[in-house]
Write a protein that holds these residues in place. Structure first.
Motif, short mmCIF file in Angstrom:
data_model
loop_
_atom_site.label_atom_id
_atom_site.label_comp_id
_atom_site.label_asym_id
_atom_site.label_seq_id
_atom_site.Cartn_x
_atom_site.Cartn_y
_atom_site.Cartn_z
N THR A 149 43.88 37.20 52.64
CA THR A 149 44.32 35.82 52.81
C THR A 149 45.82 35.63 52.62
O THR A 149 46.33 34.57 52.93
CB THR A 149 43.59 34.90 51.82
N GLY A 150 46.49 36.60 52.10
CA GLY A 150 47.92 36.46 51.85
C GLY A 150 48.21 36.09 50.41
O GLY A 150 48.80 36.84 49.67
N SER A 151 47.77 34.90 50.00
CA SER A 151 47.88 34.49 48.61
C SER A 151 46.68 33.60 48.29
O SER A 151 46.13 32.95 49.18
CB SER A 151 49.19 33.74 48.35
N MET A 152 46.29 33.60 47.03
CA MET A 152 45.11 32.83 46.62
C MET A 152 45.26 32.35 45.19
O MET A 152 45.94 33.00 44.38
CB MET A 152 43.84 33.68 46.67
N ARG A 153 44.55 31.26 44.90
CA ARG A 153 44.40 30.82 43.52
C ARG A 153 43.34 31.73 42.88
O ARG A 153 42.37 32.12 43.53
CB ARG A 153 43.92 29.38 43.43
N ILE A 154 43.51 32.00 41.62
CA ILE A 154 42.55 32.85 40.91
C ILE A 154 41.16 32.23 40.93
O ILE A 154 40.16 32.92 41.09
CB ILE A 154 43.04 33.12 39.47
N SER A 155 41.08 30.92 40.81
CA SER A 155 39.76 30.25 40.84
C SER A 155 39.07 30.46 42.19
O SER A 155 37.84 30.60 42.24
CB SER A 155 39.91 28.76 40.54
N ASP A 156 39.83 30.50 43.27
CA ASP A 156 39.24 30.76 44.59
C ASP A 156 38.75 32.20 44.71
O ASP A 156 37.72 32.46 45.32
CB ASP A 156 40.24 30.45 45.71
N VAL A 157 39.49 33.14 44.12
CA VAL A 157 39.06 34.54 44.12
C VAL A 157 37.72 34.64 43.41
O VAL A 157 36.78 35.29 43.89
CB VAL A 157 40.10 35.46 43.44
N ALA A 158 37.60 34.00 42.25
CA ALA A 158 36.35 34.05 41.48
C ALA A 158 35.20 33.47 42.30
O ALA A 158 34.11 34.06 42.36
CB ALA A 158 36.51 33.28 40.17
N SER A 190 36.57 34.39 34.00
CA SER A 190 37.25 35.14 32.93
C SER A 190 37.45 36.60 33.34
O SER A 190 38.49 37.19 33.06
CB SER A 190 36.48 35.04 31.61
N THR A 191 36.46 37.16 34.03
CA THR A 191 36.57 38.54 34.51
C THR A 191 37.68 38.65 35.55
O THR A 191 38.51 39.56 35.50
CB THR A 191 35.24 39.02 35.09
N VAL A 192 37.71 37.70 36.49
CA VAL A 192 38.75 37.72 37.52
C VAL A 192 40.13 37.56 36.89
O VAL A 192 41.07 38.26 37.27
CB VAL A 192 38.49 36.65 38.60
N SER A 193 40.25 36.68 35.92
CA SER A 193 41.55 36.49 35.25
C SER A 193 42.03 37.79 34.60
O SER A 193 43.20 38.15 34.73
CB SER A 193 41.45 35.39 34.19
N ARG A 194 41.12 38.48 33.92
CA ARG A 194 41.49 39.77 33.30
C ARG A 194 41.89 40.78 34.37
O ARG A 194 42.87 41.51 34.21
CB ARG A 194 40.32 40.32 32.48
N GLN A 195 41.12 40.83 35.46
CA GLN A 195 41.43 41.79 36.52
C GLN A 195 42.77 41.47 37.17
O GLN A 195 43.57 42.38 37.43
CB GLN A 195 40.32 41.79 37.57
N VAL A 196 43.01 40.20 37.44
CA VAL A 196 44.28 39.80 38.05
C VAL A 196 45.44 40.18 37.13
O VAL A 196 46.45 40.74 37.59
CB VAL A 196 44.28 38.29 38.40
N ASN A 197 45.31 39.89 35.84
CA ASN A 197 46.39 40.25 34.92
C ASN A 197 46.61 41.76 34.88
O ASN A 197 47.76 42.23 34.84
CB ASN A 197 46.10 39.70 33.52
N LYS A 198 45.53 42.53 34.91
CA LYS A 198 45.66 43.99 34.93
C LYS A 198 46.33 44.44 36.22
O LYS A 198 47.21 45.31 36.20
CB LYS A 198 44.28 44.63 34.81
N ASP A 252 49.96 43.73 36.00
CA ASP A 252 50.60 44.74 35.13
C ASP A 252 50.78 46.08 35.85
O ASP A 252 51.76 46.80 35.61
CB ASP A 252 49.79 44.96 33.85
N GLN A 253 49.84 46.43 36.73
CA GLN A 253 49.92 47.68 37.48
C GLN A 253 50.87 47.59 38.68
O GLN A 253 51.12 48.58 39.34
CB GLN A 253 48.54 48.10 37.96
N GLY A 254 51.36 46.39 38.95
CA GLY A 254 52.30 46.20 40.06
C GLY A 254 51.63 45.95 41.40
O GLY A 254 52.31 45.94 42.42
N TYR A 255 50.32 45.74 41.44
CA TYR A 255 49.60 45.52 42.69
C TYR A 255 49.61 44.06 43.14
O TYR A 255 49.44 43.77 44.32
CB TYR A 255 48.16 45.99 42.58
N LEU A 256 49.76 43.14 42.19
CA LEU A 256 49.80 41.71 42.48
C LEU A 256 51.03 41.10 41.83
O LEU A 256 51.55 41.64 40.85
CB LEU A 256 48.57 40.98 41.93
N GLN A 257 51.45 39.97 42.38
CA GLN A 257 52.52 39.20 41.75
C GLN A 257 52.16 37.72 41.81
O GLN A 257 51.43 37.30 42.71
CB GLN A 257 53.87 39.46 42.39
#
Length: 159
Positions: A57-66, A74-82, A85-90
């Motif tokens: 999609t290009g960019s998304m809200r975390i709530s939409d990903v969930a 909560s799982t998606v939030s942790r994954q997004v933050n990880k 941190d790994q440099g895969y998302l901004q």
């Protein structure tokens, strides 16, 4: 138990073994797909599903990903933050309409990680499913699952 008659709506009980076979088939197919993807990434399936959803999609809200992945917020939030941190998302700064929502997008590193994941996943789906069916069978299966999804979404919206 009497056989269904023309015009009868068959009960789920009548098809319990078929239902169980369908569920088991889905589980085994998912295991085979995730095994293939594991050969090209160290990311967990839920992580690459998040990366894939955002990448499509290009960019998304975390709530939409969930919501779209059916993974808990909560799982998606942790994954997004990880993944950040790994440099895969901004985090996207150009989504000002709601400052309470965190928007994210893939980085170049995220795209480089996602491409072989998608190739492995798509290859597995093609070999394990699509190549086992005629094009019309595949279209029919996809149309049936689309109907199932729409009906389930309708029910979920009623709650």
């Amino acid at each position: 138990m009497a056989s269904p008659q023309p015009g009868d709506t068959p009960s789920v009980d009548c098809y319990w073994h078929q239902w169980q076979a369908l569920i088991r088939s889905g589980e085994v197919l998912w295991a085979a797909v995730t095994r293939r993807v594991a050969k090209v990434t160290d990311l967990a399936p839920a992580e690459w599903r998040v990366l894939d959803m955002i990448g499509c999609t290009g960019s998304m809200r975390i709530s939409d990903v969930a919501e779209l992945t059916q993974i808990g917020m909560s799982t998606v939030s942790r994954q997004v933050n990880k993944l950040i941190d790994q440099g895969y998302l901004q985090v996207c700064d150009e989504q000002p309409e709601d400052g309470r929502q965190k928007w994210v997008r893939l980085t170049a590193e995220g795209r480089a990680e996602l491409t072989p994941i998608q190739q492995a996943r798509d290859g597995a789906v093609r070999e394990l499913m699509m190549d086992q069916m005629s094009p019309s069978e595949w279209s029919s299966l996809c149309a049936s699952f689309e109907r199932f999804r729409l009906r389930a979404e309708q029910e979920l919206a009623e709650d």
